[in-house]
Write an enzyme that holds these catalytic residues in place. Structure first.
Site, PDB file in Angstrom:
ATOM      1  N   ASP A 295      -6.442   3.417  -8.355  1.00 34.98           N
ATOM      2  CA  ASP A 295      -7.537   3.771  -7.447  1.00 34.98           C
ATOM      3  C   ASP A 295      -8.390   4.902  -8.004  1.00 34.98           C
ATOM      4  O   ASP A 295      -7.903   5.883  -8.554  1.00 34.98           O
ATOM      5  CB  ASP A 295      -7.032   4.083  -6.026  1.00 34.98           C
ATOM      6  CG  ASP A 295      -6.313   5.407  -5.890  1.00 34.98           C
ATOM      7  OD1 ASP A 295      -5.737   5.869  -6.893  1.00 34.98           O
ATOM      8  OD2 ASP A 295      -6.341   5.974  -4.785  1.00 34.98           O
TER       9      ASP A 295
ATOM     10  N   GLU B 228     -10.802   3.632   7.209  1.00 42.35           N
ATOM     11  CA  GLU B 228      -9.642   4.460   7.578  1.00 42.35           C
ATOM     12  C   GLU B 228     -10.122   5.629   8.438  1.00 42.35           C
ATOM     13  O   GLU B 228      -9.600   5.850   9.530  1.00 42.35           O
ATOM     14  CB  GLU B 228      -8.934   4.974   6.310  1.00 42.35           C
ATOM     15  CG  GLU B 228      -7.735   5.885   6.589  1.00 42.35           C
ATOM     16  CD  GLU B 228      -7.128   6.504   5.321  1.00 42.35           C
ATOM     17  OE1 GLU B 228      -7.818   6.504   4.272  1.00 42.35           O
ATOM     18  OE2 GLU B 228      -5.990   7.004   5.400  1.00 42.35           O
TER      19      GLU B 228
ATOM     20  N   ASP C   4       1.838   3.870   2.861  1.00 43.18           N
ATOM     21  CA  ASP C   4       0.818   4.766   2.305  1.00 43.18           C
ATOM     22  C   ASP C   4       1.449   5.902   1.493  1.00 43.18           C
ATOM     23  O   ASP C   4       1.450   5.848   0.262  1.00 43.18           O
ATOM     24  CB  ASP C   4      -0.070   5.309   3.432  1.00 43.18           C
ATOM     25  CG  ASP C   4      -1.475   5.654   2.984  1.00 43.18           C
ATOM     26  OD1 ASP C   4      -1.853   5.287   1.862  1.00 43.18           O
ATOM     27  OD2 ASP C   4      -2.200   6.289   3.783  1.00 43.18           O
TER      28      ASP C   4
ATOM     29  N   HIS D 120       0.853  -1.193   0.000  1.00 39.47           N
ATOM     30  CA  HIS D 120       0.000   0.000   0.000  1.00 39.47           C
ATOM     31  C   HIS D 120       0.884   1.236   0.000  1.00 39.47           C
ATOM     32  O   HIS D 120       1.287   1.738   1.057  1.00 39.47           O
ATOM     33  CB  HIS D 120      -0.923  -0.015   1.216  1.00 39.47           C
ATOM     34  CG  HIS D 120      -1.992   1.048   1.189  1.00 39.47           C
ATOM     35  ND1 HIS D 120      -3.328   0.767   1.356  1.00 39.47           N
ATOM     36  CD2 HIS D 120      -1.926   2.383   0.988  1.00 39.47           C
ATOM     37  CE1 HIS D 120      -4.033   1.887   1.274  1.00 39.47           C
ATOM     38  NE2 HIS D 120      -3.190   2.894   1.063  1.00 39.47           N
TER      39      HIS D 120
ATOM     40  N   HIS E 119      -9.674   1.249  -0.270  1.00 43.06           N
ATOM     41  CA  HIS E 119      -9.520   1.815   1.069  1.00 43.06           C
ATOM     42  C   HIS E 119     -10.884   1.716   1.761  1.00 43.06           C
ATOM     43  O   HIS E 119     -11.913   1.980   1.132  1.00 43.06           O
ATOM     44  CB  HIS E 119      -9.189   3.311   1.023  1.00 43.06           C
ATOM     45  CG  HIS E 119      -7.820   3.660   0.550  1.00 43.06           C
ATOM     46  ND1 HIS E 119      -7.371   3.393  -0.699  1.00 43.06           N
ATOM     47  CD2 HIS E 119      -6.806   4.308   1.183  1.00 43.06           C
ATOM     48  CE1 HIS E 119      -6.114   3.858  -0.823  1.00 43.06           C
ATOM     49  NE2 HIS E 119      -5.759   4.419   0.309  1.00 43.06           N
TER      50      HIS E 119
ATOM     51  N   ARG F 183       2.909  16.388 -14.296  1.00 43.80           N
ATOM     52  CA  ARG F 183       2.252  16.954 -15.484  1.00 43.80           C
ATOM     53  C   ARG F 183       2.460  16.181 -16.769  1.00 43.80           C
ATOM     54  O   ARG F 183       1.720  16.384 -17.732  1.00 43.80           O
ATOM     55  CB  ARG F 183       2.747  18.389 -15.683  1.00 43.80           C
ATOM     56  CG  ARG F 183       2.396  19.234 -14.476  1.00 43.80           C
ATOM     57  CD  ARG F 183       2.589  20.684 -14.706  1.00 43.80           C
ATOM     58  NE  ARG F 183       2.123  21.415 -13.527  1.00 43.80           N
ATOM     59  CZ  ARG F 183       2.101  22.724 -13.442  1.00 43.80           C
ATOM     60  NH1 ARG F 183       2.510  23.473 -14.466  1.00 43.80           N
ATOM     61  NH2 ARG F 183       1.668  23.296 -12.347  1.00 43.80           N
TER      62      ARG F 183
ATOM     63  N   GLY G  43      -9.025   8.526  -1.647  1.00 35.78           N
ATOM     64  CA  GLY G  43      -9.579   9.861  -1.423  1.00 35.78           C
ATOM     65  C   GLY G  43     -10.507   9.854  -0.223  1.00 35.78           C
ATOM     66  O   GLY G  43     -10.352   9.030   0.681  1.00 35.78           O
TER      67      GLY G  43
ATOM     68  N   HIS H 118       1.226   4.956  -2.361  1.00 34.10           N
ATOM     69  CA  HIS H 118       0.722   5.791  -3.474  1.00 34.10           C
ATOM     70  C   HIS H 118       1.897   6.442  -4.204  1.00 34.10           C
ATOM     71  O   HIS H 118       2.811   6.977  -3.554  1.00 34.10           O
ATOM     72  CB  HIS H 118      -0.195   6.887  -2.931  1.00 34.10           C
ATOM     73  CG  HIS H 118      -1.447   6.362  -2.300  1.00 34.10           C
ATOM     74  ND1 HIS H 118      -2.657   6.331  -2.942  1.00 34.10           N
ATOM     75  CD2 HIS H 118      -1.675   5.833  -1.069  1.00 34.10           C
ATOM     76  CE1 HIS H 118      -3.586   5.816  -2.147  1.00 34.10           C
ATOM     77  NE2 HIS H 118      -3.013   5.506  -0.994  1.00 34.10           N
TER      78      HIS H 118
END
Ligand code: ADE
Ligand code: ZN
Length: 344
Positions: free
Chosen positions: A142, A204, A282, A20, A201, A75, A174, A22
């Site tokens: 996700d 949490e 995370d 897990h 998720h 970007r 999110g 991101h």
């Protein structure tokens, strides 16, 4: 927290998997500073001390707003590939052998990136990481709950049309409040049809119901965080019965204020109840942590001994979505490490 040098060395040498993490939240402080200086019009901190201050979160919503602001620094597909390769180097440095990286592809699409280019950047970053470090990366996509069903549709359509090498999972991140897990069942059904396992998720920042919904409506095989299960004995029994694994991220929960302190973290309640748990980071770049630190916390704060840490490393591999030969190879490395270090 005072950690013995022996324990730090034991954890540092332990082969393990991260389930897990991101992509944007993993970017190191120097990487984010490089991007914020390249794109100064984004108005994000240009100096290290300001960025570290920017990463002190008042509450979960504040964390999400900072996270979204940082997303705006990513970007181009080249930026995406650079983040993957930077993460690969950071994971290699803490002896992670395999990692499932959560990519919010929708953020990249909304930033105007070429959809095929995003998938190519992920594939290329994964290949470069494997060649350079031996770390095997896989991807989970996700949905951002803040982007609602339109975001879910963009995410799953992109995953269907542009499958990057190493795609294994489908998630939902999110905000949890106001983003009922049940609303996303169609997207998760489509994800399963293309071989992506359900790893949303839940639990949490809201209660046990979001975990139940993830099991019943989304067919979750693992739950991101899931710490609210500790409030509900029957839910813990159901997680055990269904063999569902929690991706627990202790430092994250303190930094986002999901829990008040490490001492009050429900890790031990979950583990002692027999729920399958793994340790994860995370958003390590934002929370100033890495996976070694989470294992050290498990020892120093949650009282897990060396045998328990070895079991947590094994659990991270067993409950991953890696191919069986990859799992077998890393589990054998852990067994060798156990034999060498416990006989010392
Ligand atoms: N995106 C990045 N970190 C997250 C977290 N802790 N919870 C939900 N979404 C996230
Ligand atoms: Zn997360």
């Amino acid at each position: 927290m005072t950690t013995s040098p022996d324990m730090a060395a034991f954890v540092a040498g332990l082969p393990k998997a991260e389930l897990h993490v991101h992509l944007q939240g993993a970017a190191s402080v120097p990487t984010i500073l490089e991007l914020s200086r390249r794109y100064p019009e984004a108005g994000l901190p240009l100096e290290e001390d300001e960025l570290r201050e920017f990463y002190r979160f008042r509450d979960f919503d504040h964390f999400l707003s900072v996270y979204m602001a940082v997303n705006e620094l990513v970007r181009t597909p080249d930026d995406v590939q650079a983040l993957v390769e930077g993460l690969g180097r950071d994971l290699a440095a803490v002896n992670v052998r395999y990692a499932e990286v959560t990519v919010t592809a929708d953020s990249h699409l909304l930033a105007g990136m070429d959809p095929a280019g995003v998938a190519e950047a992920l594939s290329a970053g994964r290949a470069a990481t494997l060649a350079r470090t031996g770390v095997e990366l896989a991807y989970t996509y996700d949905i951002n709950g803040a982007h609602g069903l339109a975001g879910a549709e963009r995410t799953i359509s992109w995953a269907e049309r542009f499958p990057a090498e190493g795609s294994v999972g489908f998630g939902l991140g999110g905000p949890e409040a106001g983003a009922p897990r049940t609303a996303y069942a169609d997207a998760f059904n489509r994800a399963r049809d293309i071989g992506l396992a359900s790893v949303p998720h839940a639990g949490e920042t809201t209660g046990p119901q979001s975990i139940r919904d993830s099991l019943d409506a989304l067919g979750a095989v693992r739950i991101g965080h899931g710490i609210a299960a500790a409030q509900d004995r029957s839910l813990m029994a159901e997680l055990i019965e269904r063999d569902v694994v929690l991706e627990v991220c202790p430092t994250s929960n303190v930094c986002t204020r999901a829990v008040d302190s490490l001492e009050e973290h429900p890790f031990t309640i979950l583990r002692e109840a027999g729920v399958r748990v793994t340790l994860n980071t995370d958003d390590p770049g934002m929370f100033d942590t890495d996976l070694n630190r989470e294992y050290v916390i498990a020892h120093d704060v949650f009282g897990v001994d060396r045998t328990g840490l070895l079991d947590l490393a094994r659990e991270s591999v067993r409950s991953s979505l890696a191919a069986q030969p990859v799992k077998d190879r890393i589990l054998a490395e852990i067994d060798d490490y156990a034999a060498a270090s416990l006989s010392e």
